[in-house]
Design an enzyme around this catalytic site. Sequence first.
Site, mmCIF file in Angstrom:
data_model
loop_
_atom_site.group_PDB
_atom_site.id
_atom_site.type_symbol
_atom_site.label_atom_id
_atom_site.label_comp_id
_atom_site.label_asym_id
_atom_site.label_seq_id
_atom_site.Cartn_x
_atom_site.Cartn_y
_atom_site.Cartn_z
ATOM 1 N N GLU A 265 -36.493 -24.975 37.160
ATOM 2 C CA GLU A 265 -37.589 -24.481 36.302
ATOM 3 C C GLU A 265 -37.024 -23.640 35.146
ATOM 4 O O GLU A 265 -37.539 -23.676 34.029
ATOM 5 C CB GLU A 265 -38.593 -23.633 37.107
ATOM 6 C CG GLU A 265 -39.163 -24.303 38.353
ATOM 7 C CD GLU A 265 -40.159 -25.430 38.087
ATOM 8 O OE1 GLU A 265 -40.439 -25.739 36.908
ATOM 9 O OE2 GLU A 265 -40.641 -26.027 39.079
ATOM 10 N N ARG B 160 -49.973 -25.746 27.526
ATOM 11 C CA ARG B 160 -49.531 -25.445 28.885
ATOM 12 C C ARG B 160 -48.962 -26.685 29.571
ATOM 13 O O ARG B 160 -48.119 -26.585 30.463
ATOM 14 C CB ARG B 160 -50.691 -24.834 29.698
ATOM 15 C CG ARG B 160 -50.240 -24.199 31.000
ATOM 16 C CD ARG B 160 -51.242 -23.231 31.610
ATOM 17 N NE ARG B 160 -50.708 -22.711 32.871
ATOM 18 C CZ ARG B 160 -51.198 -21.691 33.551
ATOM 19 N NH1 ARG B 160 -52.248 -21.045 33.095
ATOM 20 N NH2 ARG B 160 -50.638 -21.296 34.674
ATOM 21 N N ASN C 125 -44.982 -29.120 32.153
ATOM 22 C CA ASN C 125 -44.822 -30.250 33.076
ATOM 23 C C ASN C 125 -43.607 -31.101 32.752
ATOM 24 O O ASN C 125 -43.424 -32.164 33.352
ATOM 25 C CB ASN C 125 -46.072 -31.133 33.044
ATOM 26 C CG ASN C 125 -47.257 -30.445 33.679
ATOM 27 O OD1 ASN C 125 -47.092 -29.652 34.601
ATOM 28 N ND2 ASN C 125 -48.446 -30.719 33.173
ATOM 29 N N HIS D 84 -41.848 -33.104 35.352
ATOM 30 C CA HIS D 84 -42.693 -33.035 36.537
ATOM 31 C C HIS D 84 -43.438 -34.331 36.848
ATOM 32 O O HIS D 84 -43.828 -34.537 37.992
ATOM 33 C CB HIS D 84 -43.687 -31.873 36.419
ATOM 34 C CG HIS D 84 -43.072 -30.546 36.794
ATOM 35 N ND1 HIS D 84 -42.007 -30.008 36.099
ATOM 36 C CD2 HIS D 84 -43.347 -29.664 37.784
ATOM 37 C CE1 HIS D 84 -41.682 -28.850 36.658
ATOM 38 N NE2 HIS D 84 -42.470 -28.615 37.677
ATOM 39 N N HIS E 229 -42.667 -35.185 40.446
ATOM 40 C CA HIS E 229 -43.707 -35.152 41.484
ATOM 41 C C HIS E 229 -43.758 -36.470 42.242
ATOM 42 O O HIS E 229 -43.949 -36.476 43.466
ATOM 43 C CB HIS E 229 -45.084 -34.886 40.851
ATOM 44 C CG HIS E 229 -45.353 -33.431 40.604
ATOM 45 N ND1 HIS E 229 -46.189 -32.992 39.603
ATOM 46 C CD2 HIS E 229 -44.899 -32.320 41.216
ATOM 47 C CE1 HIS E 229 -46.230 -31.667 39.611
ATOM 48 N NE2 HIS E 229 -45.444 -31.232 40.579
HETATM 49 N N1 LIG Z 1 -49.139 -21.194 40.666
HETATM 50 C C1 LIG Z 1 -48.244 -21.780 39.920
HETATM 51 O O1 LIG Z 1 -48.350 -21.799 38.700
HETATM 52 C C2 LIG Z 1 -47.043 -22.404 40.572
HETATM 53 C C3 LIG Z 1 -45.930 -22.756 39.812
HETATM 54 C C4 LIG Z 1 -44.803 -23.270 40.462
HETATM 55 C C5 LIG Z 1 -44.811 -23.404 41.839
HETATM 56 N N2 LIG Z 1 -45.927 -23.062 42.551
HETATM 57 C C6 LIG Z 1 -45.945 -23.163 44.023
HETATM 58 O O2 LIG Z 1 -44.947 -22.310 44.534
HETATM 59 C C7 LIG Z 1 -44.529 -22.793 45.814
HETATM 60 C C8 LIG Z 1 -43.022 -22.750 45.860
HETATM 61 O O3 LIG Z 1 -42.597 -21.418 45.714
HETATM 62 P P1 LIG Z 1 -41.176 -20.941 46.258
HETATM 63 O O4 LIG Z 1 -40.155 -21.889 45.803
HETATM 64 O O5 LIG Z 1 -41.046 -19.517 45.934
HETATM 65 O O6 LIG Z 1 -41.306 -21.226 47.826
HETATM 66 P P2 LIG Z 1 -41.560 -20.284 49.092
HETATM 67 O O7 LIG Z 1 -42.612 -19.296 48.847
HETATM 68 O O8 LIG Z 1 -41.767 -21.215 50.227
HETATM 69 O O9 LIG Z 1 -40.165 -19.537 49.279
HETATM 70 C C9 LIG Z 1 -39.009 -20.284 49.597
HETATM 71 C C10 LIG Z 1 -38.348 -19.772 50.878
HETATM 72 O O10 LIG Z 1 -37.667 -18.547 50.627
HETATM 73 C C11 LIG Z 1 -38.080 -17.527 51.529
HETATM 74 N N3 LIG Z 1 -37.951 -16.275 50.777
HETATM 75 C C12 LIG Z 1 -38.770 -15.829 49.797
HETATM 76 N N4 LIG Z 1 -38.234 -14.739 49.212
HETATM 77 C C13 LIG Z 1 -37.071 -14.481 49.844
HETATM 78 C C14 LIG Z 1 -36.060 -13.506 49.680
HETATM 79 N N5 LIG Z 1 -36.121 -12.608 48.691
HETATM 80 N N6 LIG Z 1 -35.000 -13.519 50.504
HETATM 81 C C15 LIG Z 1 -34.910 -14.489 51.475
HETATM 82 N N7 LIG Z 1 -35.815 -15.451 51.659
HETATM 83 C C16 LIG Z 1 -36.887 -15.448 50.846
HETATM 84 C C17 LIG Z 1 -39.449 -17.932 51.942
HETATM 85 O O11 LIG Z 1 -39.814 -17.379 53.173
HETATM 86 C C18 LIG Z 1 -39.319 -19.453 51.998
HETATM 87 O O12 LIG Z 1 -38.742 -19.824 53.211
HETATM 88 C C19 LIG Z 1 -45.121 -24.184 45.934
HETATM 89 O O13 LIG Z 1 -46.181 -24.138 46.848
HETATM 90 C C20 LIG Z 1 -45.614 -24.519 44.553
HETATM 91 O O14 LIG Z 1 -46.746 -25.362 44.562
HETATM 92 C C21 LIG Z 1 -47.021 -22.560 41.943
HETATM 93 ZN ZN LIG Z 2 -42.366 -26.983 39.014
#
Ligand SMILES: NC(=O)c1ccc[n+]([C@@H]2O[C@H](COP(=O)([O-])OP(=O)(O)OC[C@H]3O[C@@H](n4cnc5c(N)ncnc54)[C@H](O)[C@@H]3O)[C@@H](O)[C@H]2O)c1
Ligand SMILES: [Zn+2]
Length: 360
Positions: free
Chosen positions: A190, A240, A244, A247, A251
């Site tokens: 990202e 916005r 993507n 993506h 995806h």
């Molecule tokens: N709302 C939005 O605009 C948007 C944008 C991009 C992604 N997302 C969503 O975000 C999610 C992915 O987020 P992610 O990649 O953070 O995944 P996640 O929240 O699952 O975190 C990844 C892993 O790291 C662990 N973890 C988190 N912080 C940690 C730390 N500081 N130290 C050790 N372990 C840690 C978590 O427990 C998990 O196992 C997806 O569901 C995706 O759809 C949303």
């Molecule tokens: Zn993404």
Amino acid sequence: MNHPATETIDVRLGDRSYQVVVGTALLDSLGERMARLNLGTFCAVVTDSNVAGLYADRVMKSLIASNFKPTLVTVPAGEQSKGFVQVKKICDAMIEAGLDRKAFVITLGGGVVGDLAGFAASIYYRGVPYVQVPTTIVSQVDSAVGGKTGINAIGGKNLIGSFHQPRLVLADVATLRTLPEREFNEGFAEVIKHAIIRDTELFARIARLDRGNLTPLIARNVAIKAAIVAADEHETTGERALLNFGHTIGHGIEAAAGYGRYLHGEAISLGIVAACLISQKHAGLSTADHEKIVALLRQFELPMKLPEDISTESILAALKTDKKFSEGKIRFVLTPAIGSAFLSDKVTLEDIRQAIEALR
Ligand SMILES: NC(=O)c1ccc[n+]([C@@H]2O[C@H](COP(=O)([O-])OP(=O)(O)OC[C@H]3O[C@@H](n4cnc5c(N)ncnc54)[C@H](O)[C@@H]3O)[C@@H](O)[C@H]2O)c1
Ligand SMILES: [Zn+2]
């Protein structure tokens, strides 16, 4: 201890504006900063089973020291938690703790916890404020900023949700030190995407990454996301949609591989390589820029070759169920050169098929 400077980015959305604070040792300042926001006294701190043991204590202590009354809610770590079961669990815990419409929510963790608890906050008592405390690269540079909250449904990811902007985002980059290497690297898909669509200088900075001082890098990414969100909060003007980049095909690969095989950023890495191939054809992206992008993805050990057992047809099938394909017209993000991107309707399904084949 000597901490590098803290950076603050404004997300300008009229009466929904808020600040994103990026720096180190920020967790302990949460209570003080919350006190300045004039929210209620009672709150729920929602975290996951990995993050709870690492950081919940400091967050709870900081809140209690500033006279807040926090309730800790821990959901199982992982994408499976992004569903109604955990929304109900969070809401039930809040009701049980006596939280009413004056309460607020703090999300402590990655994008899963942020999307899930942000969504719960958006419907609890028809909407209570929330604050994001993101602890992964993905959540700090992407999901915690912009107000998209939601959960998954049987039909696909993030199909149920709301726009609900946080009141504050506190990104403590020191929390990234405990992130597993694979998750750390994944987040750079990202980050590299942001650089490709907006910022040549950021692109160069990623290549000489200083892990000991991540604040400027995270802050720059937040600024890019914040500017795009401010220009097109509800994804109506196309601005916005530039986020993507990589993506559409990414995806498709993520879904065709079966959720869980690739981390999101890993599938997006493949999607970025494919989008670069199509950009060479339709946007004049130079071979030199394409090679620079591939080299940078490789630096973070992100995949760029597609295994044989994930068929092109299965990716195309998955891709056709994508929101961006629903009206039969493909809106594809292309880059003419590192640092800029635009939305094109010139890309055909055949272009996409060829780009996927070229990943083998
Ligand atoms: N709302 C939005 O605009 C948007 C944008 C991009 C992604 N997302 C969503 O975000 C999610 C992915 O987020 P992610 O990649 O953070 O995944 P996640 O929240 O699952 O975190 C990844 C892993 O790291 C662990 N973890 C988190 N912080 C940690 C730390 N500081 N130290 C050790 N372990 C840690 C978590 O427990 C998990 O196992 C997806 O569901 C995706 O759809 C949303
Ligand atoms: Zn993404």
